[in-house]
Design an enzyme around this catalytic site. Structure first.
Site, mmCIF file in Angstrom:
data_model
loop_
_atom_site.group_PDB
_atom_site.id
_atom_site.type_symbol
_atom_site.label_atom_id
_atom_site.label_comp_id
_atom_site.label_asym_id
_atom_site.label_seq_id
_atom_site.Cartn_x
_atom_site.Cartn_y
_atom_site.Cartn_z
ATOM 1 N N SER A 3 64.749 -34.596 -63.090
ATOM 2 C CA SER A 3 64.693 -35.863 -63.809
ATOM 3 C C SER A 3 65.891 -35.996 -64.739
ATOM 4 O O SER A 3 66.392 -34.997 -65.283
ATOM 5 C CB SER A 3 63.403 -35.874 -64.627
ATOM 6 O OG SER A 3 63.440 -36.902 -65.576
ATOM 7 N N TYR A 39 57.975 -32.009 -71.075
ATOM 8 C CA TYR A 39 58.172 -32.380 -69.661
ATOM 9 C C TYR A 39 59.620 -32.115 -69.231
ATOM 10 O O TYR A 39 59.875 -31.493 -68.196
ATOM 11 C CB TYR A 39 57.806 -33.858 -69.461
ATOM 12 C CG TYR A 39 58.235 -34.409 -68.132
ATOM 13 C CD1 TYR A 39 57.554 -34.087 -66.957
ATOM 14 C CD2 TYR A 39 59.335 -35.273 -68.036
ATOM 15 C CE1 TYR A 39 57.961 -34.596 -65.734
ATOM 16 C CE2 TYR A 39 59.743 -35.787 -66.818
ATOM 17 C CZ TYR A 39 59.056 -35.446 -65.670
ATOM 18 O OH TYR A 39 59.461 -35.946 -64.451
ATOM 19 N N LYS A 43 61.278 -29.337 -66.489
ATOM 20 C CA LYS A 43 62.209 -29.638 -65.394
ATOM 21 C C LYS A 43 63.460 -28.760 -65.503
ATOM 22 O O LYS A 43 63.950 -28.235 -64.511
ATOM 23 C CB LYS A 43 62.611 -31.116 -65.415
ATOM 24 C CG LYS A 43 61.500 -32.078 -65.031
ATOM 25 C CD LYS A 43 61.099 -31.926 -63.575
ATOM 26 C CE LYS A 43 60.072 -32.950 -63.132
ATOM 27 N NZ LYS A 43 59.414 -32.582 -61.871
HETATM 28 N N1 LIG Z 1 58.165 -41.422 -61.382
HETATM 29 C C1 LIG Z 1 59.117 -41.094 -62.228
HETATM 30 O O1 LIG Z 1 59.460 -41.871 -63.135
HETATM 31 C C2 LIG Z 1 59.858 -39.781 -62.098
HETATM 32 C C3 LIG Z 1 61.134 -39.633 -62.667
HETATM 33 C C4 LIG Z 1 61.777 -38.408 -62.546
HETATM 34 C C5 LIG Z 1 61.174 -37.356 -61.874
HETATM 35 N N2 LIG Z 1 59.931 -37.524 -61.342
HETATM 36 C C6 LIG Z 1 59.301 -36.381 -60.676
HETATM 37 O O2 LIG Z 1 59.052 -36.695 -59.322
HETATM 38 C C7 LIG Z 1 57.861 -36.043 -58.876
HETATM 39 C C8 LIG Z 1 56.947 -37.069 -58.259
HETATM 40 O O3 LIG Z 1 56.684 -38.086 -59.213
HETATM 41 P P1 LIG Z 1 55.724 -39.303 -58.906
HETATM 42 O O4 LIG Z 1 56.198 -40.439 -59.749
HETATM 43 O O5 LIG Z 1 55.569 -39.497 -57.455
HETATM 44 O O6 LIG Z 1 54.384 -38.746 -59.550
HETATM 45 P P2 LIG Z 1 52.881 -38.825 -59.015
HETATM 46 O O7 LIG Z 1 52.015 -38.362 -60.118
HETATM 47 O O8 LIG Z 1 52.615 -40.167 -58.423
HETATM 48 O O9 LIG Z 1 52.892 -37.763 -57.835
HETATM 49 C C9 LIG Z 1 52.807 -36.382 -58.068
HETATM 50 C C10 LIG Z 1 51.797 -35.816 -57.090
HETATM 51 O O10 LIG Z 1 51.688 -34.410 -57.335
HETATM 52 C C11 LIG Z 1 50.320 -34.055 -57.268
HETATM 53 N N3 LIG Z 1 50.165 -32.831 -58.068
HETATM 54 C C12 LIG Z 1 50.354 -32.675 -59.408
HETATM 55 N N4 LIG Z 1 50.137 -31.392 -59.763
HETATM 56 C C13 LIG Z 1 49.824 -30.723 -58.619
HETATM 57 C C14 LIG Z 1 49.497 -29.379 -58.325
HETATM 58 N N5 LIG Z 1 49.406 -28.446 -59.282
HETATM 59 N N6 LIG Z 1 49.253 -29.035 -57.041
HETATM 60 C C15 LIG Z 1 49.305 -29.956 -56.048
HETATM 61 N N7 LIG Z 1 49.580 -31.250 -56.268
HETATM 62 C C16 LIG Z 1 49.844 -31.630 -57.533
HETATM 63 C C17 LIG Z 1 49.558 -35.273 -57.799
HETATM 64 O O11 LIG Z 1 48.219 -35.331 -57.343
HETATM 65 C C18 LIG Z 1 50.398 -36.421 -57.254
HETATM 66 O O12 LIG Z 1 49.930 -36.859 -55.995
HETATM 67 C C19 LIG Z 1 57.268 -35.351 -60.107
HETATM 68 O O13 LIG Z 1 57.632 -33.996 -60.073
HETATM 69 C C20 LIG Z 1 57.940 -36.056 -61.259
HETATM 70 O O14 LIG Z 1 58.053 -35.220 -62.389
HETATM 71 C C21 LIG Z 1 59.273 -38.709 -61.412
#
Ligand SMILES: NC(=O)c1ccc[n+]([C@@H]2O[C@H](COP(=O)([O-])OP(=O)(O)OC[C@H]3O[C@@H](n4cnc5c(N)ncnc54)[C@H](O)[C@@H]3O)[C@@H](O)[C@H]2O)c1
Length: 337
Positions: free
Chosen positions: A124, A148, A152
């Site tokens: 991120s 958070y 990362k």
């Molecule tokens: N959406 C954003 O703004 C953003 C920005 C930068 C980075 N990210 C990163 O991208 C990734 C995906 O983000 P997203 O927006 O799709 O989030 P999201 O919450 O929609 O998806 C994450 C998924 O991971 C699953 N999950 C969480 N912990 C888990 C575990 N211990 N075991 C198995 N499954 C697990 C959740 O059920 C969910 O389906 C994350 O790592 C997030 O930190 C997201």
């Protein structure tokens, strides 16, 4: 390629899944559904008309994860599973370290056991912290300001140590900026469990009446309209970034970092007005106090991904608002049936 998508039922994962399947890859999703819904699996299948494997499991369950990696003959992993709410991470830091950092260690151990050495990791822009200069390039110092972001960064550093210790690994650390928008079909989009943290899902909940209005955190920043400016990236552009990274990793060893952003910033009010024009909905809002730690503006220098991966964003703010509006209309119908 046989790809395992951890967190593949979530917002970014489900969109990435549709793209990978349509490009002819075999997919297996591994997710504990803590922030997603099993219905998404059928929606992915409906969009792609392809089969997709699924295991409900926690990434901290190394044994289960290893079995899936071996049984499904996985070649590469895209690791998106994680908890992602910055505010919540300050209230529940240990839960975040356990899930995100410990979970990533478990995944790497499972990959080692299954002899898989290709990994794309969801990092991120939060790792950069307060900007020393803008746009952030990949060389910008890292100094995250919340648990958070520190999760990362710790995972990123661990991956670098891993690649330095074992030169058979190919790793891409993708630093996402602000993912928004939905699949062009309107069948999948962002719909987090609980109260959303990001702007677009909050707008969605105002549209469908779950929230009375949008809170705008500060309108006295040093930006043209006073509201914060972010680098919004359409989630399907982001999905294409994963595919580009994975393809490039096939011929490249080591640990590599790429910003995935548009290179432009858009203010909260600009996004809101664009959405209002497209949807014909007036979104009530109130300006409230700034949130501690929020930055006035940030955006990516995305030249490295363009030069090395051959990737850049193709979709604009109108595409973002159009696809979000379609998704909100579809999910509203889904909720009322
Ligand atoms: N959406 C954003 O703004 C953003 C920005 C930068 C980075 N990210 C990163 O991208 C990734 C995906 O983000 P997203 O927006 O799709 O989030 P999201 O919450 O929609 O998806 C994450 C998924 O991971 C699953 N999950 C969480 N912990 C888990 C575990 N211990 N075991 C198995 N499954 C697990 C959740 O059920 C969910 O389906 C994350 O790592 C997030 O930190 C997201």
């Amino acid at each position: 390629m046989n790809i395992l998508l951890t967190g593949g039922m979530g917002y970014i994962g489900s969109h990435t899944a549709t793209l990978l399947l349509n490009m002819g890859h075999q997919l297996h999703i591994y997710d504990n559904l803590c922030n997603s819904n099993i219905d998404t699996l059928d929606r992915i299948k409906k969009i792609t008309s392809k089969e997709v494997g699924f295991t409900q499991g926690d990434i901290r369950d190394t044994k289960k994860l290893t079995e899936v990696l071996i049984n499904e003959k996985i070649d590469a992993v895209i690791h998106l599973a994680g908890l992602k709410a910055v505010g919540e991470s300050t209230q529940k830091p240990i839960e975040y370290y356990a899930n995100n950092v410990q979970g990533s260690i478990s995944l790497i151990q499972a990959m080692q056991a299954a002899n898989i050495r290709t990994l794309v990791f969801s990092s991120s822009a939060t790792v950069y912290g307060d900007p020393i200069y803008l746009p952030y390039d990949e060389e910008h110092p890292t100094s995250p300001t919340n648990p958070y972001g520190r999760n990362k960064l710790q995972i990123e550093e661990m991956l670098l140590d891993l690649a330095n210790s074992d030169n058979t690994w190919s790793i891409a650390r993708l630093r996402y900026f602000n993912p928004v928008g939905a699949h062009e079909s309107g069948l999948i989009g962002e719909d987090p469990n609980g109260i959303p943290n990001n702007l677009m899902p909050v707008i969605g909940q105002v549209v469908d009446g779950r929230l009375p209005m949008l809170n705008i955190f500060g309108d006295d920043y040093d930006t043209p309209d006073g509201t914060g400016k972010r680098d919004y990236i359409h989630v399907m552009d982001l999905a294409e970034g994963h595919l580009a990274a994975l393809t490039w990793l096939k011929g490249n060893l080591g640990c590599h970092t790429f910003n995935l952003g548009s290179g432009n910033s858009v203010s909260v009010l600009e996004l809101l007005h664009c959405f209002e024009n497209i949807s014909g909905n007036k979104i009530p809002y109130q300006v409230v106090a700034r949130r501690p730690g929020d930055l006035p503006e940030y955006y990516a220098k995305a030249d490295k991904a363009a030069k090395i991966l051959g990737w850049q964003t193709k979709r604009n703010l109108t595409d973002i608002c159009n696809s979000s509006w379609l998704w909100f209309q579809n999910s509203k119908n889904k909720k009322s049936t």
